[in-house]
Write a protein that holds these residues in place. Structure first.
Motif, PDB file in Angstrom:
ATOM      1  N   LYS A   1       1.109  -0.919  -0.414  1.00  0.00           N
ATOM      2  CA  LYS A   1       0.203  -0.026  -0.120  1.00  0.00           C
ATOM      3  C   LYS A   1       1.223   1.385   0.213  1.00  0.00           C
ATOM      4  N   GLN A   2       2.165   1.183  -0.455  1.00  0.00           N
ATOM      5  CA  GLN A   2       2.884   2.450  -0.670  1.00  0.00           C
ATOM      6  C   GLN A   2       4.178   2.005  -1.905  1.00  0.00           C
ATOM      7  N   CYS A   3       4.405   2.777  -2.025  1.00  0.00           N
ATOM      8  CA  CYS A   3       5.665   3.408  -2.796  1.00  0.00           C
ATOM      9  C   CYS A   3       6.828   3.511  -2.220  1.00  0.00           C
ATOM     10  N   CYS A   4       7.928   3.077  -3.843  1.00  0.00           N
ATOM     11  CA  CYS A   4       9.522   3.020  -2.476  1.00  0.00           C
ATOM     12  C   CYS A   4      10.212   3.742  -3.288  1.00  0.00           C
ATOM     13  N   LEU A   5      10.674   5.124  -2.733  1.00  0.00           N
ATOM     14  CA  LEU A   5      11.848   6.170  -3.496  1.00  0.00           C
ATOM     15  C   LEU A   5      13.202   5.523  -2.409  1.00  0.00           C
ATOM     16  N   VAL A   6      13.739   5.411  -3.644  1.00  0.00           N
ATOM     17  CA  VAL A   6      15.186   5.261  -3.142  1.00  0.00           C
ATOM     18  C   VAL A   6      15.841   6.188  -3.143  1.00  0.00           C
ATOM     19  N   SER A   7      16.215   7.101  -1.889  1.00  0.00           N
ATOM     20  CA  SER A   7      17.093   7.598  -1.352  1.00  0.00           C
ATOM     21  C   SER A   7      18.647   7.769  -0.798  1.00  0.00           C
ATOM     22  N   GLU A   8      19.037   7.314  -0.737  1.00  0.00           N
ATOM     23  CA  GLU A   8      20.751   6.533  -0.975  1.00  0.00           C
ATOM     24  C   GLU A   8      20.508   5.174  -1.486  1.00  0.00           C
ATOM     25  N   GLY A   9      22.486   5.060  -1.720  1.00  0.00           N
ATOM     26  CA  GLY A   9      21.896   3.631  -1.937  1.00  0.00           C
ATOM     27  C   GLY A   9      21.707   3.276  -3.024  1.00  0.00           C
TER      28      GLY A   9
ATOM     29  N   ASP B   1      14.696   7.405  -7.701  1.00  0.00           N
ATOM     30  CA  ASP B   1      14.479   6.642  -8.867  1.00  0.00           C
ATOM     31  C   ASP B   1      12.686   5.511  -7.658  1.00  0.00           C
ATOM     32  N   ILE B   2      11.652   6.010  -7.698  1.00  0.00           N
ATOM     33  CA  ILE B   2      11.072   4.693  -7.583  1.00  0.00           C
ATOM     34  C   ILE B   2      10.526   4.013  -8.445  1.00  0.00           C
ATOM     35  N   PRO B   3      11.012   2.750  -8.131  1.00  0.00           N
ATOM     36  CA  PRO B   3      11.358   1.435  -9.131  1.00  0.00           C
ATOM     37  C   PRO B   3       9.626   0.685  -8.969  1.00  0.00           C
ATOM     38  N   ASP B   4       9.408   0.876  -8.217  1.00  0.00           N
ATOM     39  CA  ASP B   4       7.203   0.278  -7.910  1.00  0.00           C
ATOM     40  C   ASP B   4       6.107   1.635  -7.977  1.00  0.00           C
ATOM     41  N   ILE B   5       6.652   2.466  -8.986  1.00  0.00           N
ATOM     42  CA  ILE B   5       5.879   2.765  -8.809  1.00  0.00           C
ATOM     43  C   ILE B   5       4.269   2.626  -9.648  1.00  0.00           C
ATOM     44  N   HIS B   6       4.584   1.231 -10.091  1.00  0.00           N
ATOM     45  CA  HIS B   6       3.352   0.767 -10.952  1.00  0.00           C
ATOM     46  C   HIS B   6       2.603  -0.201 -10.093  1.00  0.00           C
TER      47      HIS B   6
ATOM     48  N   PRO C   1       2.993   6.445   0.671  1.00  0.00           N
ATOM     49  CA  PRO C   1       1.075   5.923   0.578  1.00  0.00           C
ATOM     50  C   PRO C   1       1.116   5.664  -0.456  1.00  0.00           C
ATOM     51  N   HIS C   2       0.443   5.083  -1.453  1.00  0.00           N
ATOM     52  CA  HIS C   2      -0.408   4.413  -2.419  1.00  0.00           C
ATOM     53  C   HIS C   2      -1.312   6.272  -2.254  1.00  0.00           C
ATOM     54  N   GLU C   3      -1.725   6.061  -1.322  1.00  0.00           N
ATOM     55  CA  GLU C   3      -3.479   7.109  -1.263  1.00  0.00           C
ATOM     56  C   GLU C   3      -3.281   8.539  -1.535  1.00  0.00           C
ATOM     57  N   ALA C   4      -1.720   8.886  -0.813  1.00  0.00           N
ATOM     58  CA  ALA C   4      -1.401  10.463  -0.615  1.00  0.00           C
ATOM     59  C   ALA C   4      -0.114  10.515  -2.603  1.00  0.00           C
ATOM     60  N   VAL C   5       0.284   9.673  -3.355  1.00  0.00           N
ATOM     61  CA  VAL C   5       0.232   9.589  -4.148  1.00  0.00           C
ATOM     62  C   VAL C   5      -1.150   9.785  -5.344  1.00  0.00           C
ATOM     63  N   LYS C   6      -2.021   8.954  -5.625  1.00  0.00           N
ATOM     64  CA  LYS C   6      -2.851   9.481  -5.681  1.00  0.00           C
ATOM     65  C   LYS C   6      -3.917  10.336  -5.847  1.00  0.00           C
ATOM     66  N   SER C   7      -3.689  10.489  -4.351  1.00  0.00           N
ATOM     67  CA  SER C   7      -4.264  12.158  -4.580  1.00  0.00           C
ATOM     68  C   SER C   7      -3.370  13.057  -4.929  1.00  0.00           C
ATOM     69  N   LEU C   8      -2.404  12.737  -5.192  1.00  0.00           N
ATOM     70  CA  LEU C   8      -1.774  13.954  -5.784  1.00  0.00           C
ATOM     71  C   LEU C   8      -1.508  14.404  -7.492  1.00  0.00           C
ATOM     72  N   THR C   9      -2.056  12.695  -7.632  1.00  0.00           N
ATOM     73  CA  THR C   9      -1.978  12.601  -9.475  1.00  0.00           C
ATOM     74  C   THR C   9      -3.567  13.043  -9.899  1.00  0.00           C
TER      75      THR C   9
ATOM     76  N   GLU D   1       7.725   8.175 -16.676  1.00  0.00           N
ATOM     77  CA  GLU D   1       8.637   7.656 -16.127  1.00  0.00           C
ATOM     78  C   GLU D   1       8.580   5.870 -16.091  1.00  0.00           C
ATOM     79  N   THR D   2       8.054   5.927 -15.743  1.00  0.00           N
ATOM     80  CA  THR D   2       6.882   4.444 -16.415  1.00  0.00           C
ATOM     81  C   THR D   2       7.708   4.390 -18.215  1.00  0.00           C
ATOM     82  N   LEU D   3       7.162   5.101 -19.011  1.00  0.00           N
ATOM     83  CA  LEU D   3       7.528   5.056 -19.994  1.00  0.00           C
ATOM     84  C   LEU D   3       8.656   4.238 -20.264  1.00  0.00           C
ATOM     85  N   VAL D   4       9.951   5.701 -20.345  1.00  0.00           N
ATOM     86  CA  VAL D   4      11.412   5.344 -19.631  1.00  0.00           C
ATOM     87  C   VAL D   4      11.707   4.601 -19.682  1.00  0.00           C
ATOM     88  N   GLU D   5      10.780   3.517 -18.236  1.00  0.00           N
ATOM     89  CA  GLU D   5      11.628   2.740 -17.624  1.00  0.00           C
ATOM     90  C   GLU D   5      11.761   1.103 -19.120  1.00  0.00           C
TER      91      GLU D   5
END
Length: 245
Positions: free
Chosen positions: A52-60, A83-88, A111-119, A132-136
């Motif tokens: 129920k959440q996306c992962c933002l690579v912050s370091e590493g 990168d957010i590698p699991d935006i899908h 949280p997914h809901e925060a991203v969905k609300s923003l989009t 980003e998904t198209l570039v991936e």
């Protein structure tokens, strides 16, 4: 480093393809973010998991990967800070691959809901994530061509070209040298090669005076020669012209 600085990495990454208006940048910086530290070689999200959440690579450095029947790993993609590698996962509920760390890493969970609300509220942000998904997908196609049709030296050279170009775009390289925290075994897993074959062909590239790889650091000695060997054209990365080497 505070959470806003990590979110600035997300904004910087999105803007490697297309600039965002001030208001959209500010909204991205307000996303809720929960940080977690991982050691190298740990799974962030496992195949079959529902999140129920996306992962933002912050370091590493993070990768997508699959394990085949005999236990061998195929690395499917590499992911850098921003990168957010699991935006899908916003739309595809169940993971069909693993997402794991290659180095010690800090990951932010949004949280997914925060991203969905923003989009829903800001169409330019929705477009940026869609881009980003198209570039991936474009990068996947290039990797498929490499594994299917390029020679081993060309595959290795192509990975080096792509990696330093992407690092330069997000401000982590000067276009000549950058951190390359990958073991030769991990590079082999990304390129569909055995470690022995990988070692032999990497040695040939070094001896040709194209690159230096030492202490987890990549230095490009002959960019034109490396690009020629790799058949590298950065257009598939869809970077803004100012972000290219």
């Amino acid at each position: 480093m505070d959470k806003e600085q990590y979110l600035q990495g997300l904004v910087r990454k999105l803007e490697t393809s297309s600039p965002l208006p001030f208001e959209e940048r500010e909204q991205l910086l307000r996303l809720p973010l929960t940080l977690k530290r991982f050691e190298g070689g740990q799974d962030i999200v496992s195949e079959g998991e529902r999140t129920k959440q996306c992962c933002l690579v912050s370091e590493g450095l993070v990768c997508r990967y699959k394990i085949v029947g005999d236990g061998q790993r195929q690395i499917l993609s590499l992911h850098l800070p921003g990168d957010i590698p699991d935006i899908h996962s916003l739309l595809v509920e169940q993971m069909d691959h693993n997402l794991g760390t290659l180095t010690p890493a800090t990951v932010g969970f949004i949280p997914h809901e925060a991203v969905k609300s923003l989009t829903r509220s800001y169409y330019r942000i929705a477009e940026a994530f869609w881009r980003e998904t198209l570039v991936e997908a474009s990068i996947y196609r290039e990797w498929m061509v490499g594994i299917g049709r390029r020679s081993a030296p060309s595959r290795i050279a192509h990975l080096f070209c792509e990696f330093i170009t992407k690092m330069t775009a997000i401000g982590l390289s000067d276009g000549v040298t950058c951190e390359l925290p990958l073991t030769q075994s991990e590079i082999a897993d990304a390129l569909g090669l055995s470690t022995v074959h990988m070692n032999k062909k990497l040695r040939e590239i070094r001896q040709a005076g194209l690159v230096r790889v030492r202490s987890s650091r990549l230095t490009i000695l002959d960019w034109n020669g490396l690009c020629e060997l790799a058949e590298f054209d950065p257009d598939y990365l869809h970077l803004r012209r100012s972000s290219k080497i």
